[in-house]
Design a protein around this motif. Structure first.
Motif, PDB file in Angstrom:
ATOM      1  N   SER A 242      20.774  61.476  -5.264  1.00 22.27           N
ATOM      2  CA  SER A 242      20.995  62.906  -5.098  1.00 22.27           C
ATOM      3  C   SER A 242      21.208  63.330  -3.644  1.00 22.27           C
ATOM      4  O   SER A 242      21.449  64.502  -3.385  1.00 22.27           O
ATOM      5  N   HIS A 243      21.121  62.396  -2.708  1.00 22.49           N
ATOM      6  CA  HIS A 243      21.282  62.726  -1.287  1.00 22.49           C
ATOM      7  C   HIS A 243      22.689  62.378  -0.806  1.00 22.49           C
ATOM      8  O   HIS A 243      23.289  61.398  -1.250  1.00 22.49           O
ATOM      9  N   SER A 244      23.184  63.142   0.129  1.00 18.78           N
ATOM     10  CA  SER A 244      24.516  62.911   0.683  1.00 18.78           C
ATOM     11  C   SER A 244      24.615  61.518   1.303  1.00 18.78           C
ATOM     12  O   SER A 244      23.740  61.126   2.071  1.00 18.78           O
ATOM     13  N   PRO A 245      25.678  60.790   0.988  1.00 14.73           N
ATOM     14  CA  PRO A 245      25.863  59.472   1.591  1.00 14.73           C
ATOM     15  C   PRO A 245      26.263  59.550   3.060  1.00 14.73           C
ATOM     16  O   PRO A 245      26.361  58.534   3.733  1.00 14.73           O
ATOM     17  N   PHE A 246      26.463  60.766   3.558  1.00 13.37           N
ATOM     18  CA  PHE A 246      26.865  60.939   4.953  1.00 13.37           C
ATOM     19  C   PHE A 246      25.664  61.149   5.880  1.00 13.37           C
ATOM     20  O   PHE A 246      25.843  61.238   7.094  1.00 13.37           O
ATOM     21  N   ILE A 247      24.453  61.235   5.299  1.00 13.41           N
ATOM     22  CA  ILE A 247      23.283  61.444   6.157  1.00 13.41           C
ATOM     23  C   ILE A 247      22.280  60.294   6.122  1.00 13.41           C
ATOM     24  O   ILE A 247      21.375  60.256   6.933  1.00 13.41           O
TER      25      ILE A 247
ATOM     26  N   LEU B 219      32.196  60.997  -3.681  1.00 14.68           N
ATOM     27  CA  LEU B 219      33.486  60.939  -4.376  1.00 14.68           C
ATOM     28  C   LEU B 219      34.592  61.686  -3.638  1.00 14.68           C
ATOM     29  O   LEU B 219      35.698  61.821  -4.164  1.00 14.68           O
ATOM     30  N   ARG B 220      34.301  62.154  -2.428  1.00 10.49           N
ATOM     31  CA  ARG B 220      35.353  62.815  -1.637  1.00 10.49           C
ATOM     32  C   ARG B 220      36.489  61.833  -1.382  1.00 10.49           C
ATOM     33  O   ARG B 220      36.261  60.679  -1.014  1.00 10.49           O
TER      34      ARG B 220
ATOM     35  N   LEU C 127      32.317  52.586  -3.354  1.00 11.82           N
ATOM     36  CA  LEU C 127      32.154  52.652  -4.807  1.00 11.82           C
ATOM     37  C   LEU C 127      33.348  52.040  -5.529  1.00 11.82           C
ATOM     38  O   LEU C 127      33.177  51.269  -6.467  1.00 11.82           O
ATOM     39  N   GLU C 128      34.542  52.380  -5.086  1.00 12.38           N
ATOM     40  CA  GLU C 128      35.747  51.854  -5.734  1.00 12.38           C
ATOM     41  C   GLU C 128      35.851  50.347  -5.591  1.00 12.38           C
ATOM     42  O   GLU C 128      36.381  49.673  -6.466  1.00 12.38           O
TER      43      GLU C 128
ATOM     44  N   GLU D 154      36.973  66.493  -7.663  1.00 12.41           N
ATOM     45  CA  GLU D 154      37.542  65.972  -8.904  1.00 12.41           C
ATOM     46  C   GLU D 154      36.829  64.690  -9.296  1.00 12.41           C
ATOM     47  O   GLU D 154      36.366  63.939  -8.436  1.00 12.41           O
ATOM     48  N   VAL D 155      36.772  64.439 -10.584  1.00 15.72           N
ATOM     49  CA  VAL D 155      36.180  63.206 -11.090  1.00 15.72           C
ATOM     50  C   VAL D 155      37.249  62.116 -11.034  1.00 15.72           C
ATOM     51  O   VAL D 155      38.265  62.219 -11.726  1.00 15.72           O
ATOM     52  N   PRO D 156      37.044  61.097 -10.209  1.00 14.98           N
ATOM     53  CA  PRO D 156      38.052  60.035 -10.099  1.00 14.98           C
ATOM     54  C   PRO D 156      38.113  59.168 -11.362  1.00 14.98           C
ATOM     55  O   PRO D 156      37.167  59.142 -12.161  1.00 14.98           O
TER      56      PRO D 156
END
Length: 99
Positions: A8-13, A40-41, A50-51, A72-74
């Motif tokens: 639930s935490h931002s992967p950028f922090i 997912l940005r 992730l990909e 958007e959901v990839p």
């Protein structure tokens, strides 16, 4: 034993997403909710990470949170609502919330 990993935490922090990807088993899944949906940005390092492993696990995103962030959901990612979140929690042997 299958595990649903809830982020639930931002992967950028912080590095929770990276740590989670290192411990995933073949029957595991990740559910992104809250600020973790920013992973997912488009064209971001977390999304590329992730990909790069998407064939190895199932990836879910909480529909309400991705809509709230106008993302958007990839392809390869399944959107779930709150009842779907509960169903996932029951489907897996364990739930690991990355606090």
């Amino acid at each position: 034993m299958s595990t649903l990993h809830v982020l639930s935490h931002s992967p950028f922090i912080d590095s929770r997403l990276t740590s989670c990807l290192r411990v995933l088993g073949p029957d595991d899944a990740i559910l992104l909710c809250g600020d973790a949906t920013y992973a997912l940005r488009p064209d971001s390092a977390p999304r590329r990470a992730l990909e790069g492993q998407i064939e190895l696990f199932k990836l879910f995103v909480l529909e309400e949170d991705i809509l709230a962030r106008n993302l958007e959901v990839p392809r390869g990612v399944q959107s779930v609502d709150y009842p779907g979140f509960v169903a996932l929690s029951i489907r897996f042997d364990k739930v690991n919330t990355w606090l």
